[in-house]
Motif scaffolding. Structure first.
Motif, PDB file in Angstrom:
ATOM      1  N   ALA A 257      67.739  78.626  36.396  1.00 53.97           N
ATOM      2  CA  ALA A 257      68.790  78.342  35.409  1.00 53.97           C
ATOM      3  C   ALA A 257      70.153  78.276  36.093  1.00 53.97           C
ATOM      4  O   ALA A 257      70.493  79.139  36.904  1.00 53.97           O
ATOM      5  N   THR A 258      70.937  77.253  35.768  1.00 56.05           N
ATOM      6  CA  THR A 258      72.260  77.080  36.354  1.00 56.05           C
ATOM      7  C   THR A 258      73.337  77.276  35.288  1.00 56.05           C
ATOM      8  O   THR A 258      73.050  77.177  34.090  1.00 56.05           O
ATOM      9  N   PRO A 259      74.577  77.560  35.696  1.00 60.29           N
ATOM     10  CA  PRO A 259      75.664  77.729  34.721  1.00 60.29           C
ATOM     11  C   PRO A 259      75.802  76.503  33.825  1.00 60.29           C
ATOM     12  O   PRO A 259      75.624  75.369  34.259  1.00 60.29           O
ATOM     13  N   GLY A 260      76.099  76.756  32.549  1.00 63.12           N
ATOM     14  CA  GLY A 260      76.262  75.657  31.602  1.00 63.12           C
ATOM     15  C   GLY A 260      74.971  75.210  30.969  1.00 63.12           C
ATOM     16  O   GLY A 260      74.925  74.192  30.254  1.00 63.12           O
ATOM     17  N   GLY A 261      73.885  75.939  31.202  1.00 68.71           N
ATOM     18  CA  GLY A 261      72.625  75.615  30.544  1.00 68.71           C
ATOM     19  C   GLY A 261      71.740  74.629  31.286  1.00 68.71           C
ATOM     20  O   GLY A 261      70.738  74.160  30.743  1.00 68.71           O
ATOM     21  N   GLY A 262      72.107  74.284  32.523  1.00 72.37           N
ATOM     22  CA  GLY A 262      71.274  73.373  33.308  1.00 72.37           C
ATOM     23  C   GLY A 262      70.067  74.081  33.905  1.00 72.37           C
ATOM     24  O   GLY A 262      69.911  75.295  33.800  1.00 72.37           O
ATOM     25  N   ARG A 263      69.200  73.284  34.527  1.00 73.97           N
ATOM     26  CA  ARG A 263      68.002  73.857  35.139  1.00 73.97           C
ATOM     27  C   ARG A 263      67.647  73.078  36.399  1.00 73.97           C
ATOM     28  O   ARG A 263      67.697  71.844  36.413  1.00 73.97           O
ATOM     29  N   LEU A 264      67.287  73.798  37.447  1.00 70.61           N
ATOM     30  CA  LEU A 264      66.875  73.178  38.693  1.00 70.61           C
ATOM     31  C   LEU A 264      65.462  72.618  38.560  1.00 70.61           C
ATOM     32  O   LEU A 264      64.582  73.261  37.982  1.00 70.61           O
ATOM     33  N   ASP A 265      65.255  71.436  39.084  1.00 68.81           N
ATOM     34  CA  ASP A 265      63.941  70.801  39.059  1.00 68.81           C
ATOM     35  C   ASP A 265      63.136  71.339  40.242  1.00 68.81           C
ATOM     36  O   ASP A 265      63.431  71.025  41.389  1.00 68.81           O
TER      37      ASP A 265
END
Length: 299
Positions: A257-265
């Protein structure tokens, strides 16, 4: 008109002939590159047998080694690519089961393959990132080999790697396929930093990151990936991580999980393997990344 068509046919035929000759020449040059024999003195690496060293080896393989990404979770290997034109690329069965290498490899064979990217026949292995494992210190490499020798046997008989016409031509353009071509096999070993929460140790652990993020860790297209693959991020203070906190960085490696609600593939960024790093290791890598000069994307 007939004369014009005749000359057009001659020109087209000549161009086709030139293309065929050019492809043949590239194929032959690529084949020579694939079959090049590497001769060098394999340095002796002490392979320990103690429990602590084996645990250390497993930790390295499960985290920064990323071995399971190609060799599967049980390290029994897999077919990575199988295409008539490109060829067959196989991640070997590393266990002592049927089709496995353990039991046939001695210590020098492991060192030659992992650190130098050279197989037992003296030719370069294909795709294994030995140009990054080459920077592993003797103690860590010895521990990794010690762990590999303890793997439970798994029967998995696989075909051998064999690059096809297209794969052989691509080796002339992309040296990632043949890691032995990128390694100075006679270079002295660099000093191995002591494990700890330090910039030096963080740099040592982050060596594998350069495989995708570039030598300067400023991001860009990932070598060997298709054009539609996501670009690697700029990990220097000039990139997105400048807005992250250490907690953000740790969370990204632990959960994706990344800041701002993103996600690493995880197909391209193997955070699920880096999640096995200790808190001290993650902090050391963070300190190293923050110490880098700020660079623009792909600089």
């Amino acid at each position: 008109m007939r004369r014009l068509l005749k000359w057009a046919g001659i020109v087209v035929g000549g161009l086709v002939g030139l293309i065929i000759v050019a492809v043949l020449v590239l194929y032959l040059l690529g084949s020579r590159r694939v079959s090049k024999n590497y001769e060098f003195q394999v340095e002796a690496v002490q392979v320990p047998t103690g429990a602590a060293a084996i645990v250390r080896g497993r930790h390295l393989i499960d985290s920064i080694g990323l071995c399971a990404a190609c060799h599967e979770d049980n390290l029994a290997g897999d077919i990575i690519e199988d295409d008539a034109l490109f060829g067959t690329i196989v991640a070997a069965n590393l266990t002592s089961g049927k089709g496995g290498i353990d039991g046939t490899y001695n210590d020098a064979d492991y060192v030659r393959a992992i650190r130098h990217g050279v197989a037992g026949d003296g030719e370069s292995v294909v795709t294994m990132p030995s140009q990054y494992f080459n920077r592993l210190g003797d103690a860590d490499l010895g521990s990794m080999i010690a762990y590999l020798k303890t793997l439970p046997p798994v029967d998995n008989e696989l075909p051998g790697t064999n690059l096809g016409p297209l794969g052989r031509i691509i080796t002339l353009l992309d040296s990632v396929l043949l890691p032995a071509t990128e390694i100075d096999h006679e270079a002295p070993r660099p000093p191995e930093p002591a494990p700890g929460v330090t910039v030096d140790y963080g740099e040592y652990l982050a060596t594998v990151c350069t495989a995708c993020h570039g030598d300067n860790l400023s991001g860009g297209a990932v070598p060997g990936e298709s054009a539609d693959a996501p670009l690697a991020r700029n990990l220097t203070p000039g990139g997105a991580l400048n807005e992250w906190s250490e907690a953000d960085f740790s969370k990204a490696l632990r959960t994706g999980a990344t800041p701002g609600g993103g996600r690493l593939d995880d197909e391209y960024m193997p955070w699920d393997h880096f999640a096995n790093m200790t808190d001290d290791e993650v902090e050391a890598v963070w300190l190293f990344l923050k110490s880098l000069p700020a660079r623009g994307f792909e600089e």
